[in-house]
Write a protein that holds these residues in place. Structure first.
Motif, PDB file in Angstrom:
ATOM      1  N   THR A 101       0.786  -1.248   0.000  1.00 13.72           N
ATOM      2  CA  THR A 101       0.000   0.000   0.000  1.00 13.72           C
ATOM      3  C   THR A 101       0.813   1.291   0.000  1.00 13.72           C
ATOM      4  O   THR A 101       0.235   2.363  -0.176  1.00 13.72           O
ATOM      5  CB  THR A 101      -0.932   0.040   1.227  1.00 13.72           C
ATOM      6  N   ALA A 102       2.133   1.238   0.187  1.00 10.08           N
ATOM      7  CA  ALA A 102       2.907   2.483   0.353  1.00 10.08           C
ATOM      8  C   ALA A 102       2.810   3.382  -0.873  1.00 10.08           C
ATOM      9  O   ALA A 102       2.656   4.611  -0.742  1.00 10.08           O
ATOM     10  CB  ALA A 102       4.368   2.145   0.656  1.00 10.08           C
ATOM     11  N   ASN A 103       2.897   2.827  -2.062  1.00  6.68           N
ATOM     12  CA  ASN A 103       2.856   3.672  -3.259  1.00  6.68           C
ATOM     13  C   ASN A 103       1.534   4.428  -3.354  1.00  6.68           C
ATOM     14  O   ASN A 103       1.509   5.621  -3.676  1.00  6.68           O
ATOM     15  CB  ASN A 103       3.070   2.815  -4.516  1.00  6.68           C
ATOM     16  N   GLY A 104       0.433   3.751  -3.056  1.00  9.06           N
ATOM     17  CA  GLY A 104      -0.869   4.398  -3.124  1.00  9.06           C
ATOM     18  C   GLY A 104      -1.083   5.422  -2.033  1.00  9.06           C
ATOM     19  O   GLY A 104      -1.889   6.344  -2.185  1.00  9.06           O
ATOM     20  N   ALA A 105      -0.335   5.291  -0.919  1.00  6.53           N
ATOM     21  CA  ALA A 105      -0.540   6.182   0.227  1.00  6.53           C
ATOM     22  C   ALA A 105      -0.048   7.595  -0.020  1.00  6.53           C
ATOM     23  O   ALA A 105      -0.339   8.497   0.769  1.00  6.53           O
ATOM     24  CB  ALA A 105       0.170   5.605   1.451  1.00  6.53           C
ATOM     25  N   VAL A 106       0.687   7.815  -1.103  1.00  2.00           N
ATOM     26  CA  VAL A 106       1.103   9.181  -1.434  1.00  2.00           C
ATOM     27  C   VAL A 106      -0.127  10.025  -1.787  1.00  2.00           C
ATOM     28  O   VAL A 106      -0.172  11.232  -1.555  1.00  2.00           O
ATOM     29  CB  VAL A 106       2.119   9.160  -2.601  1.00  2.00           C
TER      30      VAL A 106
END
Length: 316
Positions: A123-128
């Motif tokens: 999920t880190a990429n989408g959390a931007v």
């Protein structure tokens, strides 16, 4: 160490530091995100001060397509694996260190760090993006707290537990100085742009307190308006608050009381406390506050170096 291989001690220590860094970064970014959302002005609130968390403000270039720097800075702090201090990088490093020390930790602790790593990977990429950001940051904080709770409630108080505690405390003390460094960077930005009210003073310092979950404890201790100088003193010297620099130093001394051959580390800790109490930080001048925090960070790094020399040596 008497009951722990040096390599194991080092990996427990760094695994704990990386988990703490991921949690603290999530906490600071979440507080700043709330500040931007609640900011009582039409001024564009820029995100560059957050780069002070990793000391990388001079290396991050903000494109013209991102005028506030929001997505560039967020990507660097949350998802960029080329940034060793991003949440994605630190969680990955924590898992790598703790994977080889599973035999000395409760099984549930390894499961917790594994679940945190899988969640961040997914999920880190989408959390931007704004829609998913707060949920992601809150989840990282909650999963880190869950790991801490498992260790506190189920791990025997031996040397392995103590190395984890030392890792957490060193990182926590360092991060508190970096949160104040973010405030210093904000002040420097104000001075550079020559605008007096870019951020209302009380709102800025309230955000600093929220970054380390200190707002309520500050209000109970100070019982007055939120003042910059009082906030700096609280986060540096209020030993009853566990995320203050002095509070972390007190706990480090307590843990050292159970470890052998710790004279060198005690000496570095005493030197760091001497540095802390000779500072004269100014909450109204960015450069003086920044210089004070840099001195404390150097002193904390010397404690970490003494720990390494005493309990790890040349093994790693």
């Amino acid at each position: 160490m008497v009951s722990l291989l040096a390599r194991t001690a080092d990996r427990l220590y760094w695994g704990a530091r990386y988990v703490e860094r991921a949690e603290d970064t999530a906490r600071v970014v979440r507080a700043y995100n709330d500040l931007v959302a609640d900011y009582p002005s039409e001024e564009l609130l820029r995100w560059e001060p957050l780069a002070a968390l990793t000391g990388s403000d001079e290396t991050i270039e903000i494109p013209s397509s991102d005028p506030s720097g929001e997505f560039t800075i967020l990507r660097s702090l949350v998802a960029d694996r080329s940034n060793p201090s991003s949440i994605a990088s630190t969680v990955s490093a924590a898992r790598a260190n703790l994977r080889t020390t599973r035999e000395v930790m409760p099984r549930e602790a390894w499961q917790a760090i594994n679940q945190l790593s899988q969640y961040v990977d997914a999920t880190a990429n989408g959390a931007v993006e704004r829609q998913l950001r707060d949920r992601f940051l809150l989840r990282v904080i909650e999963m880190s707290r869950r790991l801490d709770g498992i260790l506190e409630s189920t791990m025997s108080r031996g040397d392995a537990y103590r190395m984890i505690r030392l890792g957490r405390l060193i990182e926590r003390a360092d991060m508190t100085t970096r949160v104040l460094g973010v405030a210093a960077a904000g002040l420097l930005q104000l001075e550079a742009t020559d605008r007096d009210e870019l951020i209302i003073d009380e709102v800025r310092w309230m955000n600093v307190l929220r970054s380390v979950s200190a707002l309520q404890m500050y209000q109970r201790a100070v019982r007055g308006p939120i003042d910059g100088m009082d906030v700096v003193k609280f986060l540096m010297y209020h030993s009853a608050f566990p995320r203050s620099v002095q509070g972390c130093f007190d706990e480090i001394r307590e843990v050292l009381g159970f470890l052998p051959n710790c004279e060198g580390v005690r000496g570095a800790l005493s030197s760091a406390e001497a540095v802390l109490h000779t500072l004269t930080p100014d909450a109204s001048e960015g450069s003086r506050l920044d210089q004070s925090m840099e001195r404390v960070q150097v002193a904390i790094a010397e404690i970490a170096a003494a720990l390494h020399d005493t309990y790890v040596g040349d093994v790693v």
